[in-house]
Design a protein around this motif. Structure first.
Motif, short mmCIF file in Angstrom:
data_model
loop_
_atom_site.label_atom_id
_atom_site.label_comp_id
_atom_site.label_asym_id
_atom_site.label_seq_id
_atom_site.Cartn_x
_atom_site.Cartn_y
_atom_site.Cartn_z
N ALA A 53 -61.36 -5.93 -42.30
CA ALA A 53 -60.02 -6.32 -42.87
C ALA A 53 -59.99 -7.78 -43.32
N ALA A 54 -60.98 -8.60 -42.66
CA ALA A 54 -60.63 -9.85 -43.03
C ALA A 54 -60.69 -10.41 -44.79
N HIS A 55 -61.57 -9.77 -45.20
CA HIS A 55 -61.71 -10.37 -46.65
C HIS A 55 -60.84 -9.73 -47.75
N LEU A 56 -60.04 -8.55 -47.29
CA LEU A 56 -59.22 -7.81 -48.13
C LEU A 56 -57.85 -8.83 -48.53
N SER A 57 -57.78 -8.86 -50.07
CA SER A 57 -56.64 -9.74 -50.62
C SER A 57 -55.36 -8.83 -50.46
N VAL A 58 -55.24 -7.64 -50.85
CA VAL A 58 -53.92 -6.80 -50.94
C VAL A 58 -53.80 -5.99 -49.70
N GLY A 59 -52.55 -5.96 -49.07
CA GLY A 59 -52.07 -5.11 -48.21
C GLY A 59 -50.88 -4.16 -48.68
N ILE A 60 -50.78 -2.99 -48.20
CA ILE A 60 -49.76 -2.11 -48.80
C ILE A 60 -49.15 -1.41 -47.53
N THR A 61 -47.77 -1.71 -47.43
CA THR A 61 -47.19 -1.11 -46.18
C THR A 61 -46.02 -0.43 -46.87
N GLY A 62 -45.23 0.32 -45.82
CA GLY A 62 -44.18 1.08 -45.76
C GLY A 62 -43.13 -0.16 -45.13
N VAL A 63 -41.94 0.29 -44.70
CA VAL A 63 -41.06 -0.64 -43.90
C VAL A 63 -40.26 0.45 -43.03
N GLU A 64 -39.89 -0.29 -41.80
CA GLU A 64 -38.91 0.69 -41.04
C GLU A 64 -37.58 0.44 -41.41
N ALA A 65 -37.17 -0.80 -42.07
CA ALA A 65 -35.78 -1.06 -42.77
C ALA A 65 -35.96 -2.19 -43.28
N ALA A 66 -35.01 -2.43 -44.36
CA ALA A 66 -35.00 -3.67 -45.11
C ALA A 66 -33.48 -4.15 -45.03
N PHE A 67 -33.42 -5.22 -45.12
CA PHE A 67 -31.87 -5.70 -44.88
C PHE A 67 -31.28 -6.71 -46.42
N ALA A 68 -30.37 -6.00 -46.95
CA ALA A 68 -29.93 -6.78 -48.38
C ALA A 68 -29.30 -8.18 -48.14
N GLY A 69 -28.66 -8.05 -46.87
CA GLY A 69 -28.09 -9.60 -46.60
C GLY A 69 -28.94 -10.80 -46.55
N THR A 70 -30.39 -10.55 -46.51
CA THR A 70 -31.21 -11.55 -46.31
C THR A 70 -32.41 -11.67 -46.84
#
Length: 238
Positions: A129-146
């Motif tokens: 994993a150490a040399h990989l430049s791009v990470g792709i994830t989902g999210v549990e939640a995202a907050f519009a206020g911040t």
């Protein structure tokens, strides 16, 4: 009068004064402007998505709102091709955790391979994993206020994909965007699964934009302790 005599005479005059030797600075008292600890956002799903994106941009992140889930793979492919200088391999969450069912096969058709670490305690996983430049994830939640996102690492959801790479692509459906952290927790509490959602992962992480530091001469530097770019691909999941 010599220069010495002149200096001594000046000192005697100053020492003979009965008022303060040092002038007191005129202090201007002003009420400090402190942002609210609770930042709220309002509006429908699209409005919340736009507010989230605007907040993320304000803290040096990036975002875009895709037409729908079918257009997400094309856009993610373009971002990976632009940022991945180490080849076409990315550090990623498992396909089932990325909110878009055909994201992984579509990217693989474009020549992009996925590395989903099983256990970062193992040296081989860390080395891969150490040399990989791009990470792709989902999210549990995202907050519009911040402009923040919540991540619950676990099986198939390695935190390394969001914290180790130089570029972090977060795939976010409208249904995961909430006005605030409090709103998300209230929904989970009413559903009766707040404890399970928070405790099922090894760590509940809140990420607010790229890694930032201004320790050296107050010059803001991105990517010191983590990704220098956090880019959200947001889409309407109906």
């Amino acid at each position: 009068m010599t220069a010495r005599d002149e200096i001594l005479a000046h000192l005697r005059t100053e020492l003979s004064r009965t008022d303060d030797l040092f002038r007191r600075a005129k202090i201007r008292h002003e009420t400090p402007t402190v942002p609210s600890a609770v930042t709220e956002a309002t509006g429908d799903r699209l409005a919340l998505a736009r507010q989230f994106g605007a907040k993320l941009e304000a803290i040096h992140g990036g975002f875009e709102i895709a037409q729908g889930p079918e257009s997400v793979p094309t856009r993610v492919t373009q971002l990976v091709k632009r940022w991945n200088s180490d080849g076409d391999r990315v550090l990623s969450w498992a396909a089932s955790e990325l909110h878009v069912p055909d994201l992984t096969p579509r990217l693989e058709q474009a020549g992009i391979s996925f590395y989903v670490p099983d256990d970062m305690h193992e040296e081989e996983c860390r080395r891969s994993a150490a040399h990989l430049s791009v990470g792709i994830t989902g999210v549990e939640a995202a907050f519009a206020g911040t402009g923040s996102i919540a991540l619950l690492p676990g099986k198939g959801r390695s935190r390394a994909a969001a914290l180790l790479t130089l570029y972090h692509i977060a795939v976010i459906p409208f249904s995961c965007i909430y006005p605030s952290i409090e709103a998300w927790m209230e929904v989970a509490r009413k559903a009766g699964n707040l404890d399970d959602r928070v405790r099922r992962g090894s760590q509940l992480a809140f990420v607010t934009g790229p890694s930032k530091s201004a320790d050296i001469e107050l010059n803001l530097t991105l990517g010191v302790h983590g990704p220098k770019m956090v880019h959200a691909v947001i889409f309407d999941d109906g």
